[in-house]
Write a protein that holds these residues in place. Structure first.
Motif, PDB file in Angstrom:
ATOM      1  N   ASP A 121     -45.348  32.028   6.651  1.00  0.00           N
ATOM      2  CA  ASP A 121     -44.343  32.195   5.333  1.00  0.00           C
ATOM      3  C   ASP A 121     -45.488  31.429   4.173  1.00  0.00           C
ATOM      4  N   ASP A 122     -46.298  30.584   4.434  1.00  0.00           N
ATOM      5  CA  ASP A 122     -47.087  30.004   3.444  1.00  0.00           C
ATOM      6  C   ASP A 122     -48.459  30.542   3.263  1.00  0.00           C
ATOM      7  N   MET A 123     -48.775  31.606   3.923  1.00  0.00           N
ATOM      8  CA  MET A 123     -49.980  32.247   3.799  1.00  0.00           C
ATOM      9  C   MET A 123     -50.731  32.469   2.586  1.00  0.00           C
ATOM     10  N   GLN A 124     -51.774  32.417   2.183  1.00  0.00           N
ATOM     11  CA  GLN A 124     -52.203  32.834   0.726  1.00  0.00           C
ATOM     12  C   GLN A 124     -52.257  34.194   0.573  1.00  0.00           C
ATOM     13  N   ALA A 125     -51.949  34.679  -0.577  1.00  0.00           N
ATOM     14  CA  ALA A 125     -51.853  35.984  -1.023  1.00  0.00           C
ATOM     15  C   ALA A 125     -53.119  36.852  -0.454  1.00  0.00           C
ATOM     16  N   ARG A 126     -54.215  36.282  -0.910  1.00  0.00           N
ATOM     17  CA  ARG A 126     -55.535  36.874  -0.601  1.00  0.00           C
ATOM     18  C   ARG A 126     -55.791  37.182   0.969  1.00  0.00           C
ATOM     19  N   HIS A 127     -55.051  36.230   1.849  1.00  0.00           N
ATOM     20  CA  HIS A 127     -55.010  36.742   3.144  1.00  0.00           C
ATOM     21  C   HIS A 127     -54.150  37.722   3.827  1.00  0.00           C
TER      22      HIS A 127
ATOM     23  N   GLY B 289     -41.985  32.819   9.698  1.00  0.00           N
ATOM     24  CA  GLY B 289     -40.952  31.904   9.750  1.00  0.00           C
ATOM     25  C   GLY B 289     -39.776  32.060  10.542  1.00  0.00           C
ATOM     26  N   ALA B 290     -39.522  33.252  10.608  1.00  0.00           N
ATOM     27  CA  ALA B 290     -38.494  33.661  11.449  1.00  0.00           C
ATOM     28  C   ALA B 290     -38.629  33.371  12.869  1.00  0.00           C
ATOM     29  N   VAL B 291     -39.838  33.510  13.329  1.00  0.00           N
ATOM     30  CA  VAL B 291     -40.181  33.292  14.657  1.00  0.00           C
ATOM     31  C   VAL B 291     -40.267  31.675  14.717  1.00  0.00           C
ATOM     32  N   LEU B 292     -40.950  31.215  14.064  1.00  0.00           N
ATOM     33  CA  LEU B 292     -41.409  29.734  14.223  1.00  0.00           C
ATOM     34  C   LEU B 292     -40.282  28.779  13.946  1.00  0.00           C
ATOM     35  N   ARG B 293     -39.191  29.006  13.151  1.00  0.00           N
ATOM     36  CA  ARG B 293     -38.043  28.167  12.881  1.00  0.00           C
ATOM     37  C   ARG B 293     -37.422  28.110  14.083  1.00  0.00           C
ATOM     38  N   GLU B 294     -37.198  28.783  15.020  1.00  0.00           N
ATOM     39  CA  GLU B 294     -36.400  28.742  16.098  1.00  0.00           C
ATOM     40  C   GLU B 294     -37.141  27.633  16.957  1.00  0.00           C
ATOM     41  N   LEU B 295     -38.285  27.515  16.962  1.00  0.00           N
ATOM     42  CA  LEU B 295     -38.988  26.160  17.646  1.00  0.00           C
ATOM     43  C   LEU B 295     -38.881  25.013  16.878  1.00  0.00           C
ATOM     44  N   ARG B 296     -39.296  25.157  15.479  1.00  0.00           N
ATOM     45  CA  ARG B 296     -39.663  23.978  14.572  1.00  0.00           C
ATOM     46  C   ARG B 296     -38.273  23.126  14.389  1.00  0.00           C
ATOM     47  N   MET B 297     -36.953  23.724  14.268  1.00  0.00           N
ATOM     48  CA  MET B 297     -36.041  23.083  13.959  1.00  0.00           C
ATOM     49  C   MET B 297     -35.349  22.347  14.974  1.00  0.00           C
ATOM     50  N   ARG B 298     -35.717  22.322  16.258  1.00  0.00           N
ATOM     51  CA  ARG B 298     -35.431  21.696  17.356  1.00  0.00           C
ATOM     52  C   ARG B 298     -36.346  20.933  17.770  1.00  0.00           C
ATOM     53  N   LYS B 299     -36.243  19.495  17.375  1.00  0.00           N
ATOM     54  CA  LYS B 299     -37.329  18.783  17.713  1.00  0.00           C
ATOM     55  C   LYS B 299     -37.268  17.900  19.168  1.00  0.00           C
ATOM     56  N   ASP B 300     -38.495  17.952  19.902  1.00  0.00           N
ATOM     57  CA  ASP B 300     -38.615  17.532  21.005  1.00  0.00           C
ATOM     58  C   ASP B 300     -38.528  15.897  20.962  1.00  0.00           C
TER      59      ASP B 300
ATOM     60  N   LEU C  24     -42.573  18.149  10.040  1.00  0.00           N
ATOM     61  CA  LEU C  24     -43.976  18.100   9.701  1.00  0.00           C
ATOM     62  C   LEU C  24     -44.046  18.440   8.048  1.00  0.00           C
ATOM     63  N   ASP C  25     -42.989  19.214   7.663  1.00  0.00           N
ATOM     64  CA  ASP C  25     -42.681  19.461   6.329  1.00  0.00           C
ATOM     65  C   ASP C  25     -41.421  18.368   5.727  1.00  0.00           C
ATOM     66  N   VAL C  26     -41.585  18.274   4.360  1.00  0.00           N
ATOM     67  CA  VAL C  26     -40.314  17.421   3.944  1.00  0.00           C
ATOM     68  C   VAL C  26     -38.930  18.328   3.911  1.00  0.00           C
ATOM     69  N   HIS C  27     -39.504  19.717   3.633  1.00  0.00           N
ATOM     70  CA  HIS C  27     -38.247  20.366   3.402  1.00  0.00           C
ATOM     71  C   HIS C  27     -38.442  21.705   4.606  1.00  0.00           C
ATOM     72  N   GLU C  28     -37.694  21.724   5.320  1.00  0.00           N
ATOM     73  CA  GLU C  28     -37.732  22.957   6.329  1.00  0.00           C
ATOM     74  C   GLU C  28     -36.201  23.187   7.182  1.00  0.00           C
ATOM     75  N   GLU C  29     -36.338  24.253   8.029  1.00  0.00           N
ATOM     76  CA  GLU C  29     -35.028  24.519   8.435  1.00  0.00           C
ATOM     77  C   GLU C  29     -34.524  23.283   9.197  1.00  0.00           C
ATOM     78  N   PRO C  30     -33.211  22.960   9.522  1.00  0.00           N
ATOM     79  CA  PRO C  30     -31.986  23.681   8.876  1.00  0.00           C
ATOM     80  C   PRO C  30     -31.711  23.115   7.703  1.00  0.00           C
ATOM     81  N   TYR C  31     -31.078  23.974   6.755  1.00  0.00           N
ATOM     82  CA  TYR C  31     -30.637  23.611   5.401  1.00  0.00           C
ATOM     83  C   TYR C  31     -29.048  23.536   5.438  1.00  0.00           C
ATOM     84  N   ILE C  32     -28.716  22.102   5.058  1.00  0.00           N
ATOM     85  CA  ILE C  32     -27.347  21.778   4.991  1.00  0.00           C
ATOM     86  C   ILE C  32     -26.716  22.314   3.817  1.00  0.00           C
ATOM     87  N   VAL C  33     -26.031  23.307   3.785  1.00  0.00           N
ATOM     88  CA  VAL C  33     -25.702  24.024   2.559  1.00  0.00           C
ATOM     89  C   VAL C  33     -24.460  24.931   2.911  1.00  0.00           C
ATOM     90  N   ASP C  34     -23.587  25.101   1.987  1.00  0.00           N
ATOM     91  CA  ASP C  34     -22.210  26.129   2.012  1.00  0.00           C
ATOM     92  C   ASP C  34     -23.142  27.460   2.519  1.00  0.00           C
TER      93      ASP C  34
END
Length: 375
Positions: free
Chosen positions: A116-122, A139-150, A313-323
Motif C-alpha cells: 500500500d505504501d510503495m513509492q509511485a516511481r516503483h 494491503g488486502a493480503v497483509l491485513r489478514e495477517l497483521r491485524m491478528r497479533k501473535d 508496527l504502524d501507529v494506525h493500521e487495521e482494524p479501524y473501530i468505526v461505524d
C-alpha cells in the motif's frame, strides 16, 4: 540478528502471506521497504530511488520468494535470516533495469499486488514491466495477517504500553501554568526516549481551546491556570511496535462543574466501549458503544472522529473501530479505544487506551488512571 524463535514466526508469516495471496487470486505480491516488509522478514531499511523489492509468489507457485536489492545495499543485509526463510537474494547494479529483473522472477503472472505504501516511481516501474497485468493493493493480503497479533507481538505492545504509561505518570512535572505547549512537549519527548522508545513519533499538547482540535500538535500558546489539556503521545520501541495513549489534565486546580460533568460522560463512554470488546462482536459495535452514550448526553455533535484504530508496527493500521465496519473481532486484534468530546473555542477531552482482544474479552495495555488528572 533475528533469534531462532523470531525466524520461526517470520517463516510462518511468509508462508501464510503466500496462502492469502492465492486465496485472493493474486499470483505475486511485491513489497518494498516499510512495515509490511519488516513484518515478513525483519528488514528495517527505507525505500529509496533504487528498487529494493521482496517478490512473494502465491502458494502453489514453484518459485521461491526473492529479495531484489541494489548491489551496494547487499552488505547491510547480513543480519537478515534470508537463507533460513528460503528467500533468494538477487542483486542488481546501476545501469540495469531492476523492474525487468523482478518481471523475470515473477514468471508470467496474471495478477499482481503491490504494498500500500510503495513509492509511485516503483509502482509505475513495475506497471511498465507488466503492462498487461492488473495491479491491486497488497494491503488486502497483509491485513489478514497483521491485524491478528501473535503472542510475541502482544508482549511487545504490552511493553510499549507500560513505557508510555511511565511517561504519563510524570506529566505533572512539566505541565504547569506559564509554560508553553512546545516547552512541555520538549520535556515529554525527552522522557519518551528515556523510557526506551527510539523516538517520540507524535506529541499532542492541546491546551484550552487547542484541545478541541483532535490533531492539534503543539504551539507557543502559554498554558493558563484553569486550562483543560489533552496530551496524546507515543512512538516505537526498538522492535518497531508502537505505543499510543491519551490522557486529559486540568491545570492549576479543580475544574468547573461543566468540565467535570462532561468528562464523566466521556469516561463512562470509554468504559462502555472497552467492556464491549470481545471475540464475535463487530468493530462498528465498539464504536456505537461509545458514541451512543455520548450522544444520549447531548454531546453527539462533539465526538467528531472514529473510536479507534489498530496498532502494531504502524501507529494506525487495521482494524479501524468505526461505524460501518462490520469486521468481526477475533482474539489477538489490537486497537485503540479513544472517544473524545470537543467544544470548539473552549476545550476538549479524550481518553485513549490500547486494548487487545482476548479469548473472552479485552486486555487494556495502558493502566494509568483514566480520571481527569488535576496538576
Amino acid at each position: 540478528m533475528t533469534d531462532a524463535v523470531a525466524i520461526e514466526l517470520l517463516a510462518d508469516r511468509l508462508r501464510r502471506a503466500g496462502e492469502h495471496a492465492a486465496e485472493q487470486g493474486t499470483d505475486v505480491l511485491f513489497l518494498t521497504p516499510g512495515t509490511d516488509l519488516r513484518y515478513l522478514t525483519g528488514f528495517e531499511g527505507s525505500s529509496h530511488e533504487r528498487l529494493t523489492c521482496l517478490v512473494v509468489p502465491a502458494a502453489g507457485h514453484r518459485a521461491p520468494p526473492a529479495l531484489v536489492v541494489p548491489s551496494l545495499e547487499a552488505p547491510g543485509l547480513a543480519g537478515l535470516p534470508l537463507e533460513a526463510l528460503g528467500i533468494d537474494l538477487v542483486t542488481w547494479t546501476d545501469g540495469e533495469d531492476p523492474y525487468l529483473l523482478v518481471s523475470d522472477l515473477a514468471g508470467g503472472p496474471t495478477r499482481v499486488a503491490v504494498d500500500d505504501d510503495m513509492q509511485a516511481r516503483h509502482v509505475l516501474g513495475l506497471r511498465n514491466a507488466f503492462p498487461d497485468v492488473p495491479q491491486s493493493l497488497g494491503g488486502a493480503v497483509l491485513r489478514e495477517l497483521r491485524m491478528r497479533k501473535d503472542p510475541a507481538e502482544v508482549a511487545r505492545l504490552r511493553a510499549a504500553g507500560e513505557a508510555i504509561d511511565r511517561v504519563h505518570a510524570r506529566i505533572g512535572e512539566w505541565l504547569k501554568p506559564g509554560r508553553t505547549e512546545a516547552a512541555v512537549a520538549a520535556d515529554i519527548a525527552e522522557a519518551i526516549v528515556a523510557e526506551g522508545h527510539t523516538e517520540a513519533a507524535f506529541i499532542i499538547v492541546g491546551s484550552g481551546p487547542n484541545g478541541a482540535s483532535p490533531h492539534h500538535d503543539v504551539s507557543d500558546r502559554v498554558i493558563e491556570a484553569g486550562d483543560v489539556v489533552v496530551i496524546d503521545i507515543g512512538g516505537p520501541l526498538p522492535d518497531g511496535y508502537n505505543s499510543d495513549c491519551t490522557r486529559t489534565y486540568a491545570v492549576g486546580g479543580e475544574p468547573g462543574a461543566d468540565v467535570r460533568e462532561t468528562y464523566s460522560v466521556l469516561q463512562e463512554a470509554q468504559e462502555r466501549a472497552v467492556a464491549a470488546v470481545r471475540p464475535g462482536v463487530t468493530a462498528a459495535a465498539i464504536d456505537r458503544a461509545a458514541r451512543e452514550h455520548i450522544a444520549a448526553a447531548g454531546h453527539g455533535a462533539h465526538f467528531i472522529h472514529r473510536t479507534g484504530h489498530g496498532i502494531g508496527l504502524d501507529v494506525h493500521e487495521e482494524p479501524y473501530i468505526v461505524d460501518g465496519n462490520d469486521l468481526v473481532l477475533e482474539e489477538g486484534m489490537a486497537f485503540s479505544v479513544e472517544p473524545g468530546i470537543y467544544q470548539a473555542g473552549r476545550w476538549g477531552a479524550r481518553i485513549e487506551d490500547i486494548v487487545v482482544v482476548t479469548a473472552d474479552g479485552a486486555e487494556r495495555l495502558n493502566r494509568n488512571s483514566r480520571d481527569l488528572v488535576v496538576v
